[in-house]
Every structure is written in C-alpha cells, then in structure tokens.
Design a protein around this motif. Structure first.
Motif, PDB file in Angstrom:
ATOM      1  N   LYS A   1       1.252  -1.413  -0.406  1.00  0.00           N
ATOM      2  CA  LYS A   1      -0.340   0.360  -0.023  1.00  0.00           C
ATOM      3  C   LYS A   1       0.579   0.938   0.141  1.00  0.00           C
ATOM      4  O   LYS A   1       1.680   1.596   0.550  1.00  0.00           O
ATOM      5  CB  LYS A   1      -1.134  -0.793   1.200  1.00  0.00           C
ATOM      6  CG  LYS A   1      -1.615   1.211   1.821  1.00  0.00           C
ATOM      7  CD  LYS A   1      -2.580   1.091   2.561  1.00  0.00           C
ATOM      8  CE  LYS A   1      -3.016   2.820   3.011  1.00  0.00           C
ATOM      9  NZ  LYS A   1      -4.287   2.335   4.060  1.00  0.00           N
TER      10      LYS A   1
ATOM     11  N   THR B   1      -3.190   3.737  -2.630  1.00  0.00           N
ATOM     12  CA  THR B   1      -3.010   2.762  -3.607  1.00  0.00           C
ATOM     13  C   THR B   1      -4.368   1.527  -3.348  1.00  0.00           C
ATOM     14  O   THR B   1      -5.014   0.600  -3.947  1.00  0.00           O
ATOM     15  CB  THR B   1      -2.225   2.124  -3.712  1.00  0.00           C
ATOM     16  OG1 THR B   1      -1.621   1.629  -3.080  1.00  0.00           O
ATOM     17  CG2 THR B   1      -1.034   2.668  -4.918  1.00  0.00           C
ATOM     18  N   ASP B   2      -4.707   1.942  -1.951  1.00  0.00           N
ATOM     19  CA  ASP B   2      -6.071   1.313  -1.455  1.00  0.00           C
ATOM     20  C   ASP B   2      -7.602   1.464  -1.347  1.00  0.00           C
ATOM     21  O   ASP B   2      -8.421   0.428  -1.807  1.00  0.00           O
ATOM     22  CB  ASP B   2      -6.041   0.364   0.178  1.00  0.00           C
ATOM     23  CG  ASP B   2      -4.765  -0.722   0.010  1.00  0.00           C
ATOM     24  OD1 ASP B   2      -4.455  -1.396  -1.084  1.00  0.00           O
ATOM     25  OD2 ASP B   2      -5.110  -1.120   1.529  1.00  0.00           O
ATOM     26  N   SER B   3      -7.463   2.254  -1.909  1.00  0.00           N
ATOM     27  CA  SER B   3      -8.497   3.359  -1.722  1.00  0.00           C
ATOM     28  C   SER B   3      -8.857   4.251  -3.377  1.00  0.00           C
ATOM     29  O   SER B   3      -9.976   4.775  -3.309  1.00  0.00           O
ATOM     30  CB  SER B   3      -8.866   4.532  -1.018  1.00  0.00           C
ATOM     31  OG  SER B   3      -8.158   4.230   0.286  1.00  0.00           O
ATOM     32  N   ILE B   4      -8.253   3.599  -4.099  1.00  0.00           N
ATOM     33  CA  ILE B   4      -9.044   3.840  -5.483  1.00  0.00           C
ATOM     34  C   ILE B   4      -8.018   3.148  -6.575  1.00  0.00           C
ATOM     35  O   ILE B   4      -7.448   3.229  -6.646  1.00  0.00           O
ATOM     36  CB  ILE B   4      -8.112   6.010  -5.608  1.00  0.00           C
ATOM     37  CG1 ILE B   4      -9.246   6.272  -7.198  1.00  0.00           C
ATOM     38  CG2 ILE B   4      -6.661   5.964  -5.772  1.00  0.00           C
ATOM     39  CD1 ILE B   4     -10.740   6.412  -7.338  1.00  0.00           C
ATOM     40  N   GLY B   5      -9.440   3.207  -7.706  1.00  0.00           N
ATOM     41  CA  GLY B   5      -8.464   2.545  -8.726  1.00  0.00           C
ATOM     42  C   GLY B   5      -6.975   2.586  -9.656  1.00  0.00           C
ATOM     43  O   GLY B   5      -6.784   3.832  -9.479  1.00  0.00           O
ATOM     44  N   TYR B   6      -6.192   1.815 -10.242  1.00  0.00           N
ATOM     45  CA  TYR B   6      -5.132   1.812 -10.608  1.00  0.00           C
ATOM     46  C   TYR B   6      -5.122   3.387 -11.832  1.00  0.00           C
ATOM     47  O   TYR B   6      -6.200   3.428 -12.596  1.00  0.00           O
ATOM     48  CB  TYR B   6      -4.403   0.728 -11.329  1.00  0.00           C
ATOM     49  CG  TYR B   6      -3.033   0.826 -12.170  1.00  0.00           C
ATOM     50  CD1 TYR B   6      -2.382   0.324 -11.509  1.00  0.00           C
ATOM     51  CD2 TYR B   6      -3.065   1.329 -13.343  1.00  0.00           C
ATOM     52  CE1 TYR B   6      -1.778   0.818 -12.078  1.00  0.00           C
ATOM     53  CE2 TYR B   6      -2.328   1.649 -13.634  1.00  0.00           C
ATOM     54  CZ  TYR B   6      -0.915   1.484 -13.329  1.00  0.00           C
ATOM     55  OH  TYR B   6       0.516   1.725 -13.543  1.00  0.00           O
TER      56      TYR B   6
END
Lengths: 757, 757
Positions: free
Chosen positions: A252, A516-521
C-alpha cells in the motif's frame, strides 16, 4: 462568450491554503510511534567492484537497529518491465537502490542503516567498511561508445529495432534506434542548402526543492505500507512489489504531498530500502536524502552528443534531415533516447530523414525523466541549425517554421501521422505577438550587444490510465477521489472538469488524492497526462452521476428514465411542462432514501495530438564575462483548451525557467576521477528570480478533438525551446553559434575569443 | 455442502494483526505538529443555573491558549434532526456538548480549555470560576412525571402520536407514545390468567474500553477536519455541520480505529468543542475524556419504570397485553422509548394490546443507544411475567413461547406485519439443545440452590444507507473501500460478501474504512446493519465488477457482451466452446489497456425481518450474600445467514456478557444531591472473565429472504434476554421473583428476606 462556465476560469486551488500555511503533510513530515531513521552509505568511487561489506562495527554502535545491503533485496531477475517511465531491467532497478557487485557512479547507494535517530544513523555509516576495487571511470558518452572503452555491464547486449544485436562484444551501448523516411541521401544531394553541426549538452538535474523520502512499515502479515513523496503512488507500488517480489495488493502506497518532481520522482530509490530495514527491525523506518544525495544519486536528465544535418531548397522548404543522438543512460540503460529521436524533427514536415539514436551507459547516476525528457537536447540542435538556415536564406525564422510546420496528416519520424495539432497556430501567434513586432530596444551600455532569437519545440503528451470516484454530498457538493498525485494543481484542474460536466461550481468539488488501497489503478503523474486523462475520467464520472440522477428523478416523478435528461446543472423533464430539479436539489433529495449517488470512471484514452511551443527571447551579452542576461522572454504554447489558465501559465513559466537554467548555467561538473564536484544548490547554478525577466506566457488554444474538453496537457513542452531560442538570440547579439549547453559565461567568452581569432 | 465458498468460513480478519500488535491507530494516538490539548470543565451540580463563567484566571495561566463555553457555539435552533440515533433537538445536542444557561447533570460539560499540554489544561480548569445557582435535582423517572416536580426544560411540551400536547403546563415528559391492537380490556376480562407487575431498571453504561476522543483542525479556509473514534464518520460529519452551522462538505471526518462503541459512540460530545477551540487558536486541538467523564457525561442507557399486564387463556395462549413504559431520557429528550414500546411484546403474536411509552427528562446524562436500545429493559418485564405464567399454567416455557411466537404475517404493535422470521426456529433450537435437555446438576454445597431460566428477546435490525467502492488490482485482488466504521469485524464480513459474489478468496479482498471525503455517504455503524446493508452494497459492487468484466472480455474475444457471462469466479463464453478467463486473468488482462475496473454501489435496502434470541441460564444463589453465580449459559439466536461464524459467535457472547452485567451488577449510583458516586471501573461493577461461564453461542440460520445472502444482522439482540433469563433462573433456585435490575447481591438478599417474612 465561452461555451464553458467553469473551464477557463481561475478558482483558488483546493489545496492552496494547506500549502501556504504549512499544514500540508510532505513525506518528511510523516511520524509514527517507534519510528527509526534510515540513512544511505554511498560510493566514493565512480566505478568500483565491491569486494566485501563489513557492517559489524556499525551494528555494534548503540542505537543502530539494522544494516541492509543488496543481499537483503531479493534478486528480481533480468525481466524488463515498464513501471512508470519506460522499460527497465528489474535487476538494474534493484541495484540502483543498493549496489550489487559494482558501484557504478559516485554516490551510488551501497548500504543502509536504520537507527534510533538520524545522527546515530549517519555516525554508523562511517563505521561500515566497504572493500572496493576501483575501476576506470567513464563519464563521456562519446568515449563510452569507442571500442576498448571500460565496460560497465559485461553482459550488456545492444538492443536494436529488430531485437538484440548479434554483435556480442562487450559494449556500453544499450540501445540503437533507427528511423527513416524517404531517401535522405538523395534529398541532401539535391538540397540548395545543407548545414551539419555537432552539439554537446551537459547532465542537468530537475532541481525540485523537496529531497526524496520514504517511510516503510513491513507488517508481520506480509503487507508493506509506504509513505512517500512521489509522482505516482501506483507506480511506486508496482516497483516496490517487483523489487520485493510481493503481489501488488500486499503493498500500500500512501502518497504524501510532493515538493516538485518534474519526472525525477517516478523511479524508486529509498522505498525498497526502507521496506527491508523495516522488515529487519519490525518498526517503521523513514529514510531521507540530503541535497548532495539528490544530486549525486537520483536521476538527472542525460547529457548528450548530437549531430544533425538539415537540407532545404531555395525557398526554405526543409527537404532532408539526419540526426545522430547519443544519450547518456548513466549507470543503467534507460535514457529517453526514443523521445529524443522522435522529437528532434517533430515540429516539421520533412519528407526525407534518418535518425539514429543510442542509449549509452556511463558512470553517472541512472538518468530519469525531466520535463519532456530528451526533447530539449534535441531541439537545441535542430532549432539552432534552422536559425542558421534562416539567416543564410534571409527568411523570417517564424515564416520558415510556418512553412515547414507539421500539421494534421504530417507523418512523424516513428510512423504515426498527426491528428489536429497547433504548430502553425503557435508560430502565427508568436509572429503576431507585440514582443516579436517590437524592435529590440538598445541597452544603456552599447558595449553589451543585444539579440533576439526564436525556437520551437514539440512534446507528445500521453494518455494512460486514470480512475476517479465522485460521491455526491447532500449539500450539493461532490467529494472527488483521484489516484493522480498532484504536482501542479491538478486537483483543481480535474475538479473543474467534473464541475463543468455537472454544471456546478469548482468550489463545490472537494478533491482528494487517495492511497493505492482506496482508488482504482492510476498511472503516474507525468507526460502532461493528468489534466488530460484524469480530467477525462472526471468527465466520465460526471456522466455516471448524471445517469444515476436521471434515474432517481424519473422514479421520483414517476416517469420513465428516458423522459428526463441532465441539462445545465440539473435534471429536467424532456416532455411537457418545464419540470426541473437542480443538482443541489437532487443531491438533497436522494439523501432521503435510496442511497447516495457515486460516480466512477476508469479510462485509458488515446494519446492527445501533442503540444507545440515557440519562444521569443531577447538577450544582452556581456562580452567581457560572457554572462547572458535574458531581457524579455515570451513563451507561446498550444495548450488545447486551458482548464485553469493560471496553472497553465504557471506550467509555461516554470518550464521556461527550467529551460533557461539548462541553457545558461546548469550542469553536472565531474573531475577526472568521475567525482561529482558541485552537488549543492550553491555550486549547481539554478536561476533565481533575480536572473529572470517576467516570463510572458501566451496560451494558444487548439482543442484536442478527441478529449471532451479539448485538453492537450501543458506541463512539459515549455522546457523544450528555451536553450535554442537563447542560443539564437546570442548569435544575433554577438555573432557566435553556440553548440554546447550550458552556454555559461566561460563558454561564451571562449566562443567569443575563438570568433575574434 | 454449503452453497457458498466464502460465506460461512472463518478467515483471519484483515485488521487483526494491526490490532493485536498495537499498530492500529486509535483516536488518542493521533498526533500533529502544534497540537494543543483540550480538557473539559464539568458541573459539580446535578441541576443548576449557570449565572456567569469567568475564565480570566485560566486564560492568564501560561500555556493556556483558549477557553470555550457555549457562547462560542452558534445557536443551531430548535430544529429537530435525525443525525444517527434518532431525532434530537439541535440546541439540546449543542447544549449537551457545552451547557447553555443550565447544567442538567453532574458532570455536564460547562467549559473547555486548550493548552500546550493536558496537565496545564487540567490546571486551568480549576481556575475557571462558574457562578452556579443550584436547583433541586431529579433522578427518579416516576418522580419526574409527578405534577409539581422540578422542571428541567421550562419550554418543554409533550410530543404525542398526534403532535404536541395541548397541555402547556411545564412538564418533564418529552414524549408519550401509544400503540393499540384489538380490545385489550375485553380480552383481559375474558382471560383465564392475568398477571400484572412493576419493574425498575437502573441506568447502565456501555462500558467500552476506549474513552471518547476528538481532534479538530479548523482551517482558515473554513473547512474543519475531525479525527475521532466513532461509530459513524458521516454521522459525526452531520452533527458537527449542524452544530457549527457549516455545510457538510466543509467538514471532513477521519474515523480512527474504535475501542468499542455499542451505541455510545454515535452522538458527538467533544468534536464540536475541539473544533471551536481550534478555530480560536488556529491549531489542531485534541480533547480526551477520562473514565470518570465517560461515565458521568456520555450517554448511558436509560433507567426505567415499567408496568406490564399479560392475560392468557387456559391453554397458555396470550390474549391480552398492556404495558406502561417510562424511560429516562436523561438531561435532554431522546430515550429509546419507541424501541422499548415496539420490542416489549414483539416476540409474540398477541391479538389485543395497548402500550403507553413515556420519554422523561431527569438530571442524568442524556441517554444514548446501547445494543438493542430500550429492548432489554422491556424484555425483563414481559419475559419474567411469562415465566410466572408458565409456572402457574404448568407449561414448558419454551413450548409456551413457541405456541405464542410471532411468525410471518404476525402484526407488530406499531403496525407492520412480519416477513419470514426465526422466533419459532430459535425456540425450537433452544428446546433441542443439550443444555435444555440436561437436568440441572446439583452443586457441591447444598445450601446454594440452583435454578434454570429461559427468556427470549427481539430486536429489529435496520437497513439504511451504505456505499462501497471496489477496485480490481492486477494481481487478481480487490481493494474494497467502505464508509462503515468497523466495530465488530465488519471489514471482514463485508469483504467476504464481495469475495463470495466474485468467486474469489476473502484474503484476496483488501478492505479499508475511508474518511467522509473519500467514499459515498454511509450511515452509522449501529442497528446491526453493517453486515446486512454494507454487505449488500458489496454484493452490488461485485455485480458492477462482473458487468464490466463481461464487457471487457467480450471486447477481447470480439463477441457481443450478451455472449459471455460471469460464473464461478470467471468470465465464460455462453455459446460454443468452453472459453474461460478467471477473475485473476481478467484482472491482469484489463491492466494492459482500457483502464482498470472499479465497482461501486450505494444502497438503502429495506429493513431485515428482525432478530430473535433465546437464552438458557443456570445459576446458583448464595443465600447469605445474595451473590448469583452463572453456571452455564447458552445463547441461541437467529442470525439469518452467518457470514463469519466466529464473529457472529463473538457478537452473541459479547452481547450476552453485557446482558449478564446489566442483570446482576451494573448500575449508576446517585446520592441525594444527584451526584454520580461510582464513576469508575472499580465501583461500576462490570463482569470479568472470572464472573462468567463459557457462553455457548448457538447460531440458528433462517436467511432473510430479501438479502442476497440472507443476512439479518446479529450485534444487538443477544443483550436482550439475559436479565430475564437470569431472573427466571433465580426464581427457580430460590423462589423469588426479582422485579428490579440489577439483581445485585444486596437486592437478592433483601428479596430473600422479604420472602421469608
């Protein structure tokens, strides 16, 4: 009147107050309970074999918790991966973080210490004994290409357009690219005017204010959290996952605010090192660079050797071009040679050309991206030769460029044809600008000659993947979550596109940059892509919100969804009486029942058509000292549609200033041992406000036809023309053709002396 | 074999490691540069007019940065709003944070100090001079209802079912509810057996381990950020926005981890105070409560007076019921009287009934939710009377309950009819349980009589709004973002439902709880709703992912979207050859081009049918001391489908233990002045592990027919039956019918003495 309500206005940026009041949290601000402090031991040699590292004394120092070397990083192998700024061999990326069997540049990271505080960690560095076998250093790109040169990577094989070279002799040439159109040799033979010249440009650094930093916590459950200042949280995630051999979902990355990047904060340096130190200690570890480390060991942009030959007919039509570009990769393959090759003639429609590009390893830090990477070096060559042609052919240099300009349908050296682009409009705007129409004003000191120069530049802005999510609040506002780190005001530029699409105010959008855990790539913030691609995602998320609002209002009005539509910031009835609920009214209504409304979009759009810039520069040259004063500077640029003109102007001004610094003063100075001797802001001379005139940023708007709002991206191309524009101005002032960057006082004096011989 | 692959399994919770290793960040862990520390001055009087507050001496103490009183909070007016746990008058909510013109309970917040550290802040509290005019305290709910009682709120008017009462005489009765079915008077006249009894239950506290905390930063741009431990970030946002008179989008709430809530961490106490202190100082301010403040000034569950009359025919069929419930609201209107009224007979299908409920203000802290709020008090009355009926009618108490059980189609007192529910299955499971079948074992000391009791309970689990977003990672995992704070393992319960729907492993979902800027609106974590509603949202988000995966794979396979479908964790071709791409393969494939896949859903589902629990309790009574030992305890509960049985069992065990504490020991002890005299864990006697047997949690699964996985919610109903079950067991052991809670040793001894007279 504008067709837009929000786009083209200049709202206050959402993150402005936090930044001017010091509330914004940068990577170095991060704190955690039990935090350890990491420091890096760096090679004193430019090129040396590392025989042995003995850390026992360091580990014995009270307060030292761990020492890490490359032996602590898993070997990620020889796979080539594209993790943010171009393809790289994973083992090279790893060895750049902590050197393997060789130190390949002065300042190369060799070992790392984690200790209870930074002072102990620094003390411990001095106790690590490294047994080096010094090897001959290689810091000149042309020498590195010569047969018999010292070899950095014994196993290196030159990659060509058709695969690995069959010549297996040891080499420093990592790549040879070649592009051809038409029959350049025939065209040169038939040309009325041919000019061929050689150029040398120095290694320069992005010079961001904030040094690199990374904090890592390796949890016993095998997950790693990284806090750092980066241009791309997902890019760091991908690199860390590869280097530590973890699945991406085990990593993350929390992007802290970033104090400048310009391409230099894409590659990881400290993150995997902090992670292994954390794994060893079970505690969070924060590793910081100082300024000397930033200069010595992070990616500058390549120094280069370039030879260009241009041919034109009598009318000033360019008929033939050849280029040989040798770019320093630094310690590991990966210079922006591809971009240099493609950009070098990209402003022009030249029917016959050949371009040869070489990516060459030398004992300097591994180069990395810097604003339009590779294009500035290339433009210095082409644009100064064109200026010479114009002089010889007695053609106005802007008329010459308009005549030869690339336009829709022109073919680029690497194959594609241009869609609608703005090279001609940019040149025409420059030509009509008061600066260009005004005569050069004489200086107060007639011994200081003055001159004016123009130059153009190209950069292909990119697309790539972006994700946004947008939640409608009951008070008629929207919380916008984006994966793009904000290095230049993009929170606002993206929020404005969402606001435009929904018919609400920019202030009614509250943007956040997520981990990076909270939105798409979402791909890296670079390539001038965020306002373009993430803005496009915001537009699509707005469509998603509109669809849902229409469905909900249709249910409320007890009509079919197709009987309502979203229009002018609200939902209206298509048939019958003028029923209408504003965005805020719908937002309040849906809060009552049925769940809230969340829009989301993930895009991977086609690339925009590319960006063009033209500079007009007036200079005054002190013939005794060789110092060049920039008197007036106008930067004209096709921005597509400018979302927030102030930030567009800011990008143009910032890029121009960096180009001026590159042109006149900035360079890495190495001694014969390959030691970097000017790794400080005192000795590496960046321009200050006292060195600069007001940069007059002129926005040309040729909307990109694919993008919903015509955005093209603006961040990079402004750095491309300044060195050539200033070189051309210097020529007009004192009659010398500079063929080297930087055009520092000493070099100008030398050139003046050579001319007067 | 289970129809599910993930649901019903017991994976390790995603946040487990962080919590057991101390890495999880709770509200009190929050740190920030320049942080000030706030403390609250509390009223020494239970009821007093506040004539004047002089803070000059406190402000003169070095290190004190600000003092705040209610004068610093805007008056939010008399509007009634539902901001998380029922309707409340906004001015009351504000005055509960900082007292207005009156202090209404011992411990009521009167002023707040922000200082450089907590010690200075506490010292400063002693320097604030408050001029109080003490008024007569009122701590008994029945006395508060008497004419001529001291009045807490001179402007209070009783709210009835048909609007404000026309009787404008000063009153402490905030609300009078009345529900009627059939003709209870006629039914009582015809009944074979009628029992009427009165009950008193004490004020009890949730007793969460973590005290309340809040840190606020009021930025000069008018935005407020709050970090706190709460059951609902959006609930705090709504309350803070109302109390500070800001739009919700100006308030960002960051939910830290929470160390227990049970309903008590929904209402704001410190958040608006921290915010105004931050506004005054320009710095972040953290305010913490100590344990005494938690007891004295946060919402316990109401003490109550309840009178219940039940009538049955000879066969044991309940024919008539009447209830009078008077619940203490505490200082401000808002007890869970509605829930008490609806739950009191909700286990049974009774054709004729009347329920009168009163919400009554007394000089105690404003009550708040506590696990099935209002239902435990009510069950104590109904369930002990039923036990007495069973004794008199010589009917097995579980047979009696099965005969009278509410079932699909039964009408609830407040009107709605039940959908499919599990009261009967729960009773039958209890009846068939080895515990119920086994005879009571005799104790080693024949002087300590033993008894067994059973009781049932109902709680209507709720629905409300939830939002989730789920991003597909390239390694075949999903990052799940939810708005529901996790007080009982719901990260995992929600992640498991997403995993089930996608056919991936629970471990392949990485859940995060987001702040209010980063996810769509989500209601409070309470009402046993998160596994139900947020789980439902996760299911819908999975459908959204499936749809997108099918579209992308169809494009890849160059077929129409309707020619593929999602099945068994992958996309398959509907027609022709068995083409298949697993979830992980699609995840990797879409990463290459076309943007990532993000699923999202926002739901507001219908409420589930409600939860039923039955307890079997064996006790031993020490006749000399009155101490009741719980020997064996079995808690049977209809959980709908149990997503993660371990956490369901944990909820059943935890709720049962809290019910046992409430039954046997817990109570607020007030002296004649209305001072709370036992505000510590030493004097407020909660059960420890030494006081408890193993709680045998028995899961009955009657799936809720609406929910995609049959979830009902499990967190609250286990607290409802224990007091009545223990009272019934005590009766069987020693022949006394306890009509008061807690049934503490002193009260049991007194009852034994009264019986022997």
């Amino acid at each position: 009147m504008s067709q837009y309500k929000v786009i083209g206005t200049r709202p206050i940026r959402h993150d402005g107050l936090d930044k001017v009041t010091g509330r914004a949290q940068y990577g170095a601000d991060f704190q955690a309970a039990g935090l350890l402090h990491g420091r890096i031991l760096r090679s004193p040699h430019a090129h040396a074999r590392i025989r042995k590292i003995d850390a026992s004394a360091a580990l014995g120092l009270p307060g030292v918790e761990a020492v890490a070397t490359s032996a602590d990083l898993p070997d990620p192998g020889n796979r080539v991966a594209n993790l943010g700024e171009g393809a790289i061999v994973l083992r090279h990326l790893s060895n750049n973080c902590l050197a393997g069997d060789k130190a390949l540049y002065h300042g190369h990271a060799v070992a790392a210490v984690a200790a209870v505080n930074g002072h102990v960690a620094e003390e411990a560095l001095a106790l690590i004994k490294v047994d080096y076998e010094p090897l001959p250093p290689l810091i000149d790109v042309q020498k590195a290409m010569e047969p018999g040169a010292p070899i950095l990577h014994p196993d290196l094989v030159t990659e060509t357009m058709t695969g690995p070279s069959e010549d297996k002799k040891p080499t420093n040439i990592a790549k040879h690219l070649q592009y051809k159109l038409g029959d350049p040799d025939k065209a040169f033979a038939e040309a009325a005017l041919v000019i061929e010249k050689e150029f040398h440009t120095a290694t320069v650094h992005q010079g961001y204010i904030e040094p690199h930093n990374a904090t890592a916590l390796w949890n016993p459950d095998g997950t790693v959290t990284i806090w750092c200042s980066t241009q791309g949280a997902f890019t760091v995630r991908a690199q860390v996952a590869e280097l530590l051999q973890l699945p991406v979902s085990k990593v993350k990355v929390v992007p802290m605010e970033i104090g400048g990047g310009f391409g230099g904060k894409i590659r990881v340096y400290l993150e995997p090192v902090a992670a292994v130190l954390s794994k060893k200690t079970g505690r969070p570890v924060k590793v910081l660079m100082d300024r000397a480390a930033v200069f010595a060991a992070t990616g500058p942009t390549p120094g280069s050797y370039i030879k260009v030959k241009l041919g034109a007919d009598k009318s000033g039509r360019l008929t033939a071009a050849k280029a040989h570009l040798a770019y320093e990769a630094g310690a590991y393959p990966g210079s922006p040679i591809w971009a240099g090759c493609v950009c070098i003639f990209a402003c022009y429609d030249i029917p016959n050309l050949q371009i040869d590009g070489y990516d060459v390893c030398v004992n300097k830090p591994a180069t990395s991206a810097y604003r339009a990477p590779g294009a500035t070096n290339a433009a210095m060559a082409t644009e100064t030769i064109i200026d010479e042609m114009c002089t010889k052919l007695k053609i106005d240099p802007l008329d010459f460029r308009i005549k030869n300009a690339a336009r829709e349908g022109s073919r680029r050296a690497d194959g594609p044809t241009y869609p609608r682009i703005g090279m001609i409009e940019t040149c025409q705007t420059a030509k009509n600008h008061p600066h260009y129409k005004a005569p050069l004003t004489p200086g107060t000191n007639p011994a200081f000659p003055r001159g004016r120069g123009v130059a153009a530049g190209f950069w292909f802005n990119i697309g790539l993947k972006s994700t946004v999510a947008a939640s409608v609040n009951s008070d008629g506002t929207v919380s916008l979550v984006e994966g793009s780190t904000d290095i230049g005001g993009t929170r606002t530029a993206v929020a404005m596109q969402l606001a435009e699409a929904l018919g609400i105010r920019a202030e009614d959008v509250r943007p956040s940059v997520a981990d990076t855990d909270s939105i798409g790539y979402t791909d890296v913030t670079g390539g001038s892509r965020v306002a373009y691609a993430t803005g496009w995602a915001a537009y699509e998320a707005a469509q998603d919100i509109q669809r849902q609002m229409c469905e909900r209002v249709a249910a409320l009005w007890k009509v079919q969804p197709e009987e309502v539509r979203y229009q002018d910031g609200g939902v209206v009835s298509k048939n019958g009486a003028a029923k209408r609920l504003s965005f805020a009214e719908v937002a309040a209504e849906v809060q009552k029942h049925g769940g809230t409304i969340v829009g989301r979009a993930s895009v991977d759009p086609p690339w925009p058509g590319g960006a063009f810039a033209v500079n007009i520069a007036d200079v005054e040259v002190d013939p005794d000292t060789g110092k060049v004063n920039v008197l007036r500077f106008t930067a004209v640029q096709d921005c597509g549609k400018a979302i927030h003109p102030s930030y567009v102007e800011g990008q143009i001004q910032g890029g121009s200033v960096q180009g001026i610094g590159w042109a006149l003063n900035e360079e890495y100075v190495y001694n014969a041992k390959g030691e970097l001797t000017n790794a400080s802001f005192l000795d590496y001379r960046m321009p200050t406000s006292l060195d600069l005139p007001m940069i007059d940023a002129v926005i040309v708007e040729v909307p990109d036809p694919k993008h919903p709002y015509g955005v093209r991206g603006v961040g990079e191309v402004p750095i491309v023309p300044p060195p050539a524009a200033l070189a051309n101005a210097i020529h007009q002032a004192v009659g010398i053709r500079m063929d080297v960057l930087p055009m520092s006082p000493g070099r100008v004096v030398k050139a003046l002396a050579a001319k007067s011989k």
